[in-house]
Design a protein around this motif. Sequence first.
Motif, PDB file in Angstrom:
ATOM      1  N   UNK A 133     104.855  27.463  59.034  1.00 52.43           N
ATOM      2  CA  UNK A 133     104.267  26.416  59.887  1.00 52.43           C
ATOM      3  C   UNK A 133     105.326  25.733  60.737  1.00 52.43           C
ATOM      4  N   UNK A 134     106.540  25.609  60.211  1.00 53.57           N
ATOM      5  CA  UNK A 134     107.660  25.025  60.949  1.00 53.57           C
ATOM      6  C   UNK A 134     107.998  25.882  62.174  1.00 53.57           C
ATOM      7  N   UNK A 135     108.055  27.191  61.999  1.00 53.58           N
ATOM      8  CA  UNK A 135     108.345  28.070  63.140  1.00 53.58           C
ATOM      9  C   UNK A 135     107.209  28.035  64.161  1.00 53.58           C
ATOM     10  N   UNK A 136     105.960  27.949  63.686  1.00 49.94           N
ATOM     11  CA  UNK A 136     104.809  27.846  64.592  1.00 49.94           C
ATOM     12  C   UNK A 136     104.833  26.540  65.375  1.00 49.94           C
ATOM     13  N   UNK A 137     105.443  25.507  64.808  1.00 57.15           N
ATOM     14  CA  UNK A 137     105.541  24.189  65.454  1.00 57.15           C
ATOM     15  C   UNK A 137     106.799  24.100  66.318  1.00 57.15           C
ATOM     16  N   UNK A 138     107.303  25.252  66.768  1.00 53.86           N
ATOM     17  CA  UNK A 138     108.499  25.309  67.614  1.00 53.86           C
ATOM     18  C   UNK A 138     109.706  24.617  66.979  1.00 53.86           C
ATOM     19  N   UNK A 139     109.869  24.836  65.685  1.00 49.84           N
ATOM     20  CA  UNK A 139     111.023  24.330  64.934  1.00 49.84           C
ATOM     21  C   UNK A 139     111.144  22.805  65.005  1.00 49.84           C
ATOM     22  N   UNK A 140     110.010  22.139  64.801  1.00 52.23           N
ATOM     23  CA  UNK A 140     109.990  20.677  64.748  1.00 52.23           C
ATOM     24  C   UNK A 140     109.306  20.239  63.463  1.00 52.23           C
ATOM     25  N   UNK A 141     110.064  19.642  62.556  1.00 54.03           N
ATOM     26  CA  UNK A 141     109.474  19.184  61.296  1.00 54.03           C
ATOM     27  C   UNK A 141     108.552  17.990  61.501  1.00 54.03           C
ATOM     28  N   UNK A 142     108.714  17.272  62.608  1.00 52.24           N
ATOM     29  CA  UNK A 142     107.878  16.106  62.860  1.00 52.24           C
ATOM     30  C   UNK A 142     106.422  16.494  63.107  1.00 52.24           C
ATOM     31  N   UNK A 143     106.160  17.755  63.376  1.00 57.88           N
ATOM     32  CA  UNK A 143     104.801  18.240  63.597  1.00 57.88           C
ATOM     33  C   UNK A 143     104.094  18.599  62.291  1.00 57.88           C
ATOM     34  N   UNK A 144     104.799  18.563  61.197  1.00 56.48           N
ATOM     35  CA  UNK A 144     104.243  18.956  59.905  1.00 56.48           C
ATOM     36  C   UNK A 144     103.701  17.746  59.154  1.00 56.48           C
ATOM     37  N   UNK A 145     102.588  17.941  58.451  1.00 56.96           N
ATOM     38  CA  UNK A 145     101.988  16.848  57.676  1.00 56.96           C
ATOM     39  C   UNK A 145     102.935  16.332  56.600  1.00 56.96           C
ATOM     40  N   UNK A 146     103.831  17.174  56.127  1.00 60.60           N
ATOM     41  CA  UNK A 146     104.766  16.803  55.063  1.00 60.60           C
ATOM     42  C   UNK A 146     105.981  16.027  55.570  1.00 60.60           C
ATOM     43  N   UNK A 147     106.125  15.885  56.879  1.00 60.47           N
ATOM     44  CA  UNK A 147     107.279  15.188  57.456  1.00 60.47           C
ATOM     45  C   UNK A 147     107.423  13.801  56.841  1.00 60.47           C
ATOM     46  N   UNK A 148     108.638  13.510  56.409  1.00 59.24           N
ATOM     47  CA  UNK A 148     108.999  12.213  55.831  1.00 59.24           C
ATOM     48  C   UNK A 148     108.274  11.947  54.508  1.00 59.24           C
TER      49      UNK A 148
END
Length: 121
Positions: free
Chosen positions: A29-44
């Motif tokens: 999912x991280x790679x699908x989000x163009x290598x942005x962890x802020x786009x992931x529900x688990x961020x922070x």
Amino acid sequence: MKKIILASLVLLSTNTFAQSIDLSDLYARYTEADFSSMELAEFNQTVDFQANIVSAEENLQGGALFEIATLDDPETAVARITPANDAEFSKVKAGKKVNLQCQLEMTMGSEYLAFGDCVLK
């Protein structure tokens, strides 16, 4: 009154217990989000997962820094972790499978996810 108590317990339990994740799925999912962890529900958020230690090094401040891999591909690093307590990780060596609880930190444009405040489970 019962609804308020139940809602309070649910809120407390979500803050107390970390979500269990599959590192392979999170990295996909991280790679699908163009290598942005802020786009992931688990961020922070604090998450539990299993991983393989690829390498153990020191960061720029002299603390421990580990590269980890998924269980599916134990030799390809997909994330870097920093422990909450370096002493707890003193016996962790490359090639070892570990159960971790960490906070997913901000990364953008890096091929590696970043996890901080990690503890061994």
